[in-house]
Scaffold this motif. Structure first.
Motif, PDB file in Angstrom:
ATOM      1  N   ASN A   1      46.090  55.366  36.963  1.00  0.00           N
ATOM      2  CA  ASN A   1      46.227  53.917  36.950  1.00  0.00           C
ATOM      3  C   ASN A   1      44.840  53.300  37.092  1.00  0.00           C
ATOM      4  O   ASN A   1      44.226  53.377  38.161  1.00  0.00           O
ATOM      5  CB  ASN A   1      47.143  53.465  38.090  1.00  0.00           C
ATOM      6  N   ILE A   2      44.334  52.746  36.004  1.00  0.00           N
ATOM      7  CA  ILE A   2      42.976  52.182  35.995  1.00  0.00           C
ATOM      8  C   ILE A   2      43.049  50.693  36.302  1.00  0.00           C
ATOM      9  O   ILE A   2      43.780  49.943  35.653  1.00  0.00           O
ATOM     10  CB  ILE A   2      42.296  52.412  34.638  1.00  0.00           C
ATOM     11  N   VAL A   3      42.330  50.273  37.322  1.00  0.00           N
ATOM     12  CA  VAL A   3      42.272  48.863  37.716  1.00  0.00           C
ATOM     13  C   VAL A   3      40.879  48.339  37.404  1.00  0.00           C
ATOM     14  O   VAL A   3      39.879  48.857  37.912  1.00  0.00           O
ATOM     15  CB  VAL A   3      42.593  48.697  39.220  1.00  0.00           C
ATOM     16  N   LEU A   4      40.821  47.315  36.553  1.00  0.00           N
ATOM     17  CA  LEU A   4      39.546  46.697  36.206  1.00  0.00           C
ATOM     18  C   LEU A   4      39.219  45.566  37.176  1.00  0.00           C
ATOM     19  O   LEU A   4      40.118  44.948  37.757  1.00  0.00           O
ATOM     20  CB  LEU A   4      39.600  46.149  34.777  1.00  0.00           C
TER      21      LEU A   4
ATOM     22  N   LEU B   1      42.383  44.760  49.851  1.00  0.00           N
ATOM     23  CA  LEU B   1      41.642  43.550  50.212  1.00  0.00           C
ATOM     24  C   LEU B   1      42.218  42.343  49.479  1.00  0.00           C
ATOM     25  O   LEU B   1      42.995  42.468  48.530  1.00  0.00           O
ATOM     26  CB  LEU B   1      40.159  43.703  49.855  1.00  0.00           C
ATOM     27  N   CYS B   2      41.818  41.167  49.925  1.00  0.00           N
ATOM     28  CA  CYS B   2      42.171  39.920  49.257  1.00  0.00           C
ATOM     29  C   CYS B   2      41.087  38.888  49.560  1.00  0.00           C
ATOM     30  O   CYS B   2      40.273  39.078  50.469  1.00  0.00           O
ATOM     31  CB  CYS B   2      43.544  39.419  49.710  1.00  0.00           C
ATOM     32  N   LEU B   3      41.064  37.815  48.761  1.00  0.00           N
ATOM     33  CA  LEU B   3      40.079  36.757  48.959  1.00  0.00           C
ATOM     34  C   LEU B   3      40.685  35.633  49.781  1.00  0.00           C
ATOM     35  O   LEU B   3      41.735  35.081  49.428  1.00  0.00           O
ATOM     36  CB  LEU B   3      39.594  36.220  47.619  1.00  0.00           C
TER      37      LEU B   3
ATOM     38  N   ASP C   1      43.983  40.664  37.497  1.00  0.00           N
ATOM     39  CA  ASP C   1      44.524  39.836  38.571  1.00  0.00           C
ATOM     40  C   ASP C   1      44.849  40.713  39.780  1.00  0.00           C
ATOM     41  O   ASP C   1      45.411  41.802  39.655  1.00  0.00           O
ATOM     42  CB  ASP C   1      45.787  39.109  38.098  1.00  0.00           C
ATOM     43  N   ASN C   2      44.514  40.204  40.952  1.00  0.00           N
ATOM     44  CA  ASN C   2      44.780  40.921  42.205  1.00  0.00           C
ATOM     45  C   ASN C   2      44.167  42.324  42.196  1.00  0.00           C
ATOM     46  O   ASN C   2      44.733  43.268  42.752  1.00  0.00           O
ATOM     47  CB  ASN C   2      46.287  41.016  42.468  1.00  0.00           C
ATOM     48  N   ALA C   3      42.998  42.480  41.567  1.00  0.00           N
ATOM     49  CA  ALA C   3      42.353  43.794  41.523  1.00  0.00           C
ATOM     50  C   ALA C   3      41.962  44.262  42.927  1.00  0.00           C
ATOM     51  O   ALA C   3      42.002  45.453  43.232  1.00  0.00           O
ATOM     52  CB  ALA C   3      41.118  43.736  40.622  1.00  0.00           C
ATOM     53  N   LEU C   4      41.604  43.305  43.784  1.00  0.00           N
ATOM     54  CA  LEU C   4      41.208  43.683  45.150  1.00  0.00           C
ATOM     55  C   LEU C   4      42.355  44.299  45.936  1.00  0.00           C
ATOM     56  O   LEU C   4      42.137  45.036  46.901  1.00  0.00           O
ATOM     57  CB  LEU C   4      40.667  42.462  45.898  1.00  0.00           C
TER      58      LEU C   4
END
Length: 217
Positions: free
Chosen positions: A190-193, A205-207, A197-200
């Motif tokens: 599972n590749i997350v760029l 983590l979150c902003l 959206d919601n990559a963190l």
């Protein structure tokens, strides 16, 4: 068993690890067929010991054995054997190997021979076999001393380490249950760029107000 008295023991469990308490129920009972002789018996002491027995070359023609006494506890009794028998509970702590010296300092190990806090444990191989026994000896007058050796199983891990290992095994079993046994391939990656959206969230983590904070779901 002596012809005048008998020695009976009971263990609540058979497997132990470092720093585990070992409690043994012990009973010295008179032989009902010899009541007159049994009344003359005096229980002097009872000795409880942990013995490590190493058999070298166990599958060979001339195996040799070496017995190391790891722990010993002696209970002085000094009383006549009652008609109902003498009953007691004795306990010892299975020792934990400590690499510190008398001053509490761990010696620096050689690069080729690092120090590890590993005690011996129950195991069998072609070259050697390690067994452990609880040795219970009842010393008496007017009767022969009686010694029993009860085999026990020793684990190299303590209670906390075993608990952590079991949790890891349970998690691995849950992960394995999702694998197709007919086609046991690893799931696709599972590749997350970073632009997703919601990559963190993939990093936990979150902003919050422009700052990265731990994500609490």
């Amino acid at each position: 068993m002596d012809n005048i008295v008998s020695l009976v023991i009971s263990l609540p469990k058979w497997s132990y690890g470092p720093m585990d308490p070992i409690t043994v129920y012990i009973k010295v009972a008179p032989n009902p067929d010899w009541p007159a002789k049994a009344r003359k018996v005096t229980v002097k002491s009872i000795t409880l010991a942990i013995e490590e027995e190493i058999t070298y070359n166990p599958e060979g023609d001339e195996p040799t054995k070496k017995v190391n006494r790891l722990q010993k506890h002696v209970q002085s009794v000094g009383m006549k054997l009652p008609e109902e028998g003498y009953v007691t509970n004795m306990g010892v702590i299975f020792p934990h190997k400590d690499l510190r010296d008398s001053n509490g300092i761990v010696r620096r190990g050689q690069p080729a021979f690092p120090n590890y806090e590993v005690t011996s444990f129950t195991t069998t191989s072609t070259l050697y076999k390690i067994e452990f026994f609880l040795s219970i000896k009842a010393s008496m007058t007017s009767a022969r001393d009686i010694t029993l050796r009860q085999p026990i199983v020793i684990c190299p891990l303590d209670h906390q380490a075993c608990k952590e290992e079991m949790e890891a095994i349970e998690q691995a079993a849950k992960d394995a249950s999702s694998v197709d046994q007919t086609n046991p391939m690893l799931p696709a990656g599972n590749i997350v760029l970073a632009s997703d959206d919601n990559a963190l969230a993939a990093l936990g983590l979150c902003l919050v107000g422009g700052q990265k904070k731990p994500l609490i779901e």
